[in-house]
Design an enzyme around this catalytic site. Structure first.
Site, PDB file in Angstrom:
ATOM      1  N   ASP A 141      35.620  50.372  33.791  1.00 39.55           N
ATOM      2  CA  ASP A 141      35.588  49.695  35.088  1.00 39.55           C
ATOM      3  C   ASP A 141      36.778  48.752  35.219  1.00 39.55           C
ATOM      4  O   ASP A 141      36.942  47.826  34.422  1.00 39.55           O
ATOM      5  CB  ASP A 141      34.284  48.907  35.231  1.00 39.55           C
ATOM      6  CG  ASP A 141      34.180  48.166  36.556  1.00 39.55           C
ATOM      7  OD1 ASP A 141      33.492  48.666  37.456  1.00 39.55           O
ATOM      8  OD2 ASP A 141      34.793  47.081  36.701  1.00 39.55           O
ATOM      9  N   TYR A 157      42.625  43.022  39.191  1.00 44.95           N
ATOM     10  CA  TYR A 157      42.769  42.626  37.789  1.00 44.95           C
ATOM     11  C   TYR A 157      44.212  42.733  37.298  1.00 44.95           C
ATOM     12  O   TYR A 157      44.562  42.148  36.278  1.00 44.95           O
ATOM     13  CB  TYR A 157      41.890  43.492  36.879  1.00 44.95           C
ATOM     14  CG  TYR A 157      40.419  43.473  37.168  1.00 44.95           C
ATOM     15  CD1 TYR A 157      39.834  42.517  38.006  1.00 44.95           C
ATOM     16  CD2 TYR A 157      39.583  44.432  36.600  1.00 44.95           C
ATOM     17  CE1 TYR A 157      38.478  42.522  38.269  1.00 44.95           C
ATOM     18  CE2 TYR A 157      38.218  44.436  36.852  1.00 44.95           C
ATOM     19  CZ  TYR A 157      37.679  43.483  37.693  1.00 44.95           C
ATOM     20  OH  TYR A 157      36.329  43.503  37.943  1.00 44.95           O
ATOM     21  N   LYS A 197      38.379  49.462  42.272  1.00 49.48           N
ATOM     22  CA  LYS A 197      37.901  48.759  43.465  1.00 49.48           C
ATOM     23  C   LYS A 197      39.035  48.558  44.460  1.00 49.48           C
ATOM     24  O   LYS A 197      40.196  48.372  44.065  1.00 49.48           O
ATOM     25  CB  LYS A 197      37.310  47.407  43.059  1.00 49.48           C
ATOM     26  CG  LYS A 197      36.258  47.518  41.953  1.00 49.48           C
ATOM     27  CD  LYS A 197      35.782  46.167  41.472  1.00 49.48           C
ATOM     28  CE  LYS A 197      34.877  46.330  40.260  1.00 49.48           C
ATOM     29  NZ  LYS A 197      35.629  46.560  39.019  1.00 49.48           N
ATOM     30  N   HIS A 209      35.597  45.569  46.573  1.00 51.43           N
ATOM     31  CA  HIS A 209      35.492  44.503  45.586  1.00 51.43           C
ATOM     32  C   HIS A 209      34.664  43.322  46.086  1.00 51.43           C
ATOM     33  O   HIS A 209      33.876  42.747  45.350  1.00 51.43           O
ATOM     34  CB  HIS A 209      36.888  44.029  45.169  1.00 51.43           C
ATOM     35  CG  HIS A 209      36.929  43.446  43.793  1.00 51.43           C
ATOM     36  ND1 HIS A 209      38.055  43.441  43.013  1.00 51.43           N
ATOM     37  CD2 HIS A 209      35.964  42.863  43.043  1.00 51.43           C
ATOM     38  CE1 HIS A 209      37.794  42.862  41.856  1.00 51.43           C
ATOM     39  NE2 HIS A 209      36.527  42.506  41.850  1.00 51.43           N
TER      40      HIS A 209
END
Length: 296
Positions: free
Chosen positions: A48, A53, A82, A116
């Site tokens: 994931d 990120y 996401k 997200h």
């Protein structure tokens, strides 16, 4: 953990998702590649990540390393990413942004694509683009993250495709009962981010007693608790030994009383950084609220 024997949950569109995976939030790009390959070598198949990120390219490289080494093939991997908050709300921008994500991930599709966060007046248009991504085969399933009841109802009212997943913060410190019950009633699978609650309850005496009774660590008990609540869990660790320990949770079962003892630890406290998202507008979930993190 054997790749072929992992427990899986069937989503509302028939796609099967492993019940335990690896999260890579806050992992530096240069560490992510090794982390992902190590996880795949230890039987993990659910990975994931997210554009936010900043490590999707590391995830893609780690997956390719594992495939090249003969550890796994792409069809065995369940890859989740996401839609970036800054890409939301414009159909073409969502599609372009996601194309870039696929390039970074070195794949032509993801197995699960999530919104997200529900973003100020934009999540329904974002969902429309995600439905097209699903139809085009660039994602096998689509879902959301961090939706409460009102916003989920609003999305469903405008959607053609029912979300397959709602990924929320869930651990013994925060159970989020209203949205959990709603999703379960609607057939929307729940997935836990921060299933270990940033370690805040790992020293809890009640959980320690349960762990000793089963010959397990407190982290293993917390993860087992999430799974027995029917959640998919995606703990994050860069350490191989902890990856192995986190996966060693399928040979014991918590009793009903033990589950209730852990449930009673609920403090309804989100992670500290969660409060950076300022929610305002109609509490019933119409598209005029604001969700703005300080780091956008």
């Amino acid at each position: 953990m054997n790749t072929n024997s992992q427990p899986k949950i069937t989503l509302n569109n028939g796609v099967k998702i492993p019940q335990l995976g690896l999260g890579v939030w806050k992992t530096p790009l240069d560490e992510t590649r090794t982390m992902v390959k190590t996880a795949l070598a230890n039987g993990y198949v659910l990975i994931d990540t997210a554009k936010q990120y900043g490590n999707e390219s590391g995830v893609g490289a780690g997956i390719q390393d594992a495939i090249t080494a003969g550890i796994i093939n792409r069809e065995q991997i369940f890859l989740t990413t996401k839609i970036f908050n800054g890409d939301q709300g414009d159909y073409d921008r969502v599609r372009r942004g996601f194309e870039g994500q696929l390039k970074d991930l070195q794949t032509d599709h993801v197995d699960l694509l999530l919104e997200h966060w529900p973003v100020n007046g934009k999540f329904n248009e974002t969902w429309r683009a995600m439905e097209a991504i699903l139809k085009d085969g660039q994602a096998r399933a689509i879902g959301v993250c961090n939706f409460d009841n009102g916003r989920m109802i609003n999305l469903i009212d405008h959607a053609t495709v029912l979300p397959a997943i709602n990924q929320i913060e869930f651990n013994p410190g925060i159970l989020q009962r209203p949205i959990v019950e709603f999703c379960q009633q609607q057939g929307i699978q729940l997935e836990a981010w921060s299933p270990l609650g940033n370690g805040k309850l790992l020293q809890n005496e009640r959980i320690q007693e349960i762990a000793q009774r089963h010959g397990k660590t407190t982290a293993q008990v917390e993860l087992r608790w999430s799974l027995q609540h029917g959640f998919v869990a995606i703990p994050k660790t860069t350490h191989e030994q902890r990856m192995q320990e986190n996966a060693d949770i399928f040979d014991f079962t918590l009793s009903t009383n033990e589950m209730l003892m852990i449930d009673a630890l609920d403090q309804q406290h989100h992670a500290i950084w969660y409060d950076k998202f300022k929610w305002s507008g109609n509490p019933d979930g119409v598209d005029d609220y604001v969700a703005t993190p300080s780091n956008w």
